[in-house]
Design a protein around this motif. Structure first.
Motif, mmCIF file in Angstrom:
data_model
loop_
_atom_site.group_PDB
_atom_site.id
_atom_site.type_symbol
_atom_site.label_atom_id
_atom_site.label_comp_id
_atom_site.label_asym_id
_atom_site.label_seq_id
_atom_site.Cartn_x
_atom_site.Cartn_y
_atom_site.Cartn_z
ATOM 1 N N GLU A 190 73.873 43.368 10.384
ATOM 2 C CA GLU A 190 74.972 43.430 11.351
ATOM 3 C C GLU A 190 75.686 42.084 11.429
ATOM 4 O O GLU A 190 76.924 42.020 11.428
ATOM 5 N N ASP A 191 74.923 40.990 11.489
ATOM 6 C CA ASP A 191 75.518 39.662 11.586
ATOM 7 C C ASP A 191 76.218 39.244 10.290
ATOM 8 O O ASP A 191 77.173 38.463 10.325
ATOM 9 N N GLY B 178 67.032 51.345 18.310
ATOM 10 C CA GLY B 178 67.282 50.091 17.613
ATOM 11 C C GLY B 178 67.163 50.147 16.116
ATOM 12 O O GLY B 178 67.390 49.168 15.439
ATOM 13 N N GLU C 179 63.805 46.398 11.942
ATOM 14 C CA GLU C 179 64.745 45.996 12.984
ATOM 15 C C GLU C 179 65.339 44.625 12.684
ATOM 16 O O GLU C 179 66.529 44.386 12.916
ATOM 17 N N ARG D 272 68.012 45.198 10.207
ATOM 18 C CA ARG D 272 69.201 45.769 10.840
ATOM 19 C C ARG D 272 70.057 44.695 11.498
ATOM 20 O O ARG D 272 71.283 44.661 11.323
ATOM 21 N N ARG D 273 69.410 43.799 12.249
ATOM 22 C CA ARG D 273 70.177 42.768 12.948
ATOM 23 C C ARG D 273 70.831 41.798 11.966
ATOM 24 O O ARG D 273 71.981 41.386 12.164
#
Length: 439
Positions: free
Chosen positions: A203-204, A15, A196, A199-200
């Motif tokens: 990405e969004d 992840g 993490e 990272r999310r």
């Protein structure tokens, strides 16, 4: 000179691996270079005025919508991750910043104190002293830790007029900030969790980090003098980065005055680099504010503070989104998500019914009426909006929508409910895609 040490990735952690591929010079030559300052005005997102002052932009209605949507996204992500939200004042007594160390190490970047009732108050340059005071307002047990405290709050930096520009360098900053008060053995896990979350979010938002930087102290008196605390905090961040599998560079002279940090660096299409997100470990302020928790042995123990910001300041992330995406923001962030285009006055009731359904779903829709011009002119006027729904006699009869996408595609017509539900699903998922390919 900055000392740069390139570290290769270690064992991968699930992840946490991100594609970190900065554009090559050849790629940049083929890329359209967007300027968020120009786009911000063209899209009516923000502006400035000499009467308000340099480095103090104001947000127009469409810009406020983007900002509000981004703030709500971050708050929701933090709630899911177990953060509690607080509000704290933008002012503090000078003594507060003397205790935190900002007055000794950061004074040149702060606004001058204001005399008030026999004492001096200062516009805060950072939120961490306020959060430390909130933490120590009551006793804490080790069972409560980690305690994750978040705030989208204002802070103020006395930037020189020569470096101010657009939204990237401003004097009034709305920061997505948080402080995690934890035990020493929780630091690594909490740092990994913060990475993490970054990272999310990237990405969004459709953001690709250029590189990761381990920011270390350099020579001079800018930094707190405590070699042992620097050694411990640097070792912890290095351990997390090595275990994550992320390639990173160690750079001297880039640390916060109280501790080292992981900086997530971004570049725009022109190759200009800046820091967007950070994760920092702080042994200094818990000691300065005499923070403690009661451990399982019944004794007082000193917590560690992890400072983390997922998307940095609202101003800088919006600037980067415009520099990166141009006028094609991800659909979930677009000020208007659906343009409704009735062919004639006859279709206006159907258009209003579609708009009402959008309001129920939480979609941001706008009707562009026939008196605004021909259909072709209205399509051109709304070309930056992710979705355009044309409503003519056939659509009204069958309760259908004919959809046009911002990228020129025209999906197959479908029922109003089917089309709107599909758009809503993409936006709810924070997808950067307009429409599934082949649909």
């Amino acid at each position: 000179m900055t000392d740069v040490l390139v570290r290769s990735p270690g064992a991968s952690a699930p992840g946490l691996r991100l594609a970190v591929t900065p554009p090559s010079p050849a790629d940049r030559e083929e890329t359209v270079v967007y300027d968020h300052r120009k786009l911000g005005r063209e899209l009516n997102l923000f502006a400035t005025d000499p009467l308000i002052g340099a480095g103090l932009p104001y947000w127009l209605p469409d810009g406020a919508t983007v900002r509000h949507t981004l703030e709500e996204y971050i708050r929701a992500a933090e709630r899911r991750a177990g953060y509690d939200h607080v509000y704290s004042p933008v002012l503090g007594k000078r003594e507060l910043y003397e205790i935190s160390g900002h007055w000794a190490h950061y004074r040149d970047d702060m606004f001058p104190p204001m005399d008030l009732g026999g004492e001096q108050v200062v516009l805060r340059p950072s939120l961490c002293p306020h959060h430390a005071v909130i933490y120590r307002s009551r006793a804490h047990s080790y069972r409560e830790l980690p305690l994750r405290m978040a705030e989208l709050g204002g802070m103020y930096r006395s930037e020189l007029s020569g470096v101010l520009g657009g939204l990237t360098r401003v004097r009034a900053i709305q920061l997505n900030d948080a402080h995690i008060f934890c035990t020493p053995d929780q630091v690594a896990d909490e740092t990994r969790s913060a990475l993490e979350m970054i990272r999310r979010a990237y990405e969004d938002l459709g953001i690709v980090p250029a590189r990761y930087r381990l920011s270390l102290p350099g020579p001079g008196g800018k930094y707190v003098a405590d070699p042992e605390k620097w050694r411990r905090s640097t070792a912890l961040l290095t351990e997390v980065l090595d275990a994550s599998g992320l390639p990173y560079e160690a750079a001297e002279g880039e640390a916060a005055f109280y501790g080292p940090k992981i900086d997530v660096q971004i570049t725009d299409a022109a190759g200009r680099e800046s820091t967007l997100s950070t994760v920092q470990i702080d042994f200094h302020q818990p000691e300065r504010f005499d923070l403690h928790y009661i451990g399982p042995d019944g004794a007082k123990h000193r917590p560690v503070i992890i400072h983390r910001s997922i998307v940095g300041s609202v101003e800088r992330v919006v600037a980067h989104l415009l520099d990166h995406h141009g006028d094609a923001l991800p659909p979930w962030l677009a000020p208007t998500q659906l343009a409704i285009l009735p062919l004639s006055e006859t279709e206006l009731p159907a258009a209003h019914a579609v708009a009402d359904r959008c309001a129920t779903l939480g979609l941001r829709a706008r009707i562009t009426t026939p008196d605004a011009g021909s259909l072709g002119a209205r399509v051109r006027e709304t070309r930056r909006i992710p979705y355009q729904a044309v409503i003519g006699p056939r659509e009204t009869t069958h309760n259908h929508l004919s959809l046009r996408l911002r990228d020129g595609r025209r999906p197959a017509p479908g029922s109003v409910e089917e089309i709107l539900t599909r758009i809503d699903a993409l936006i709810t998922a924070h997808s950067t895609e307009l429409w599934p390919v082949g649909s």
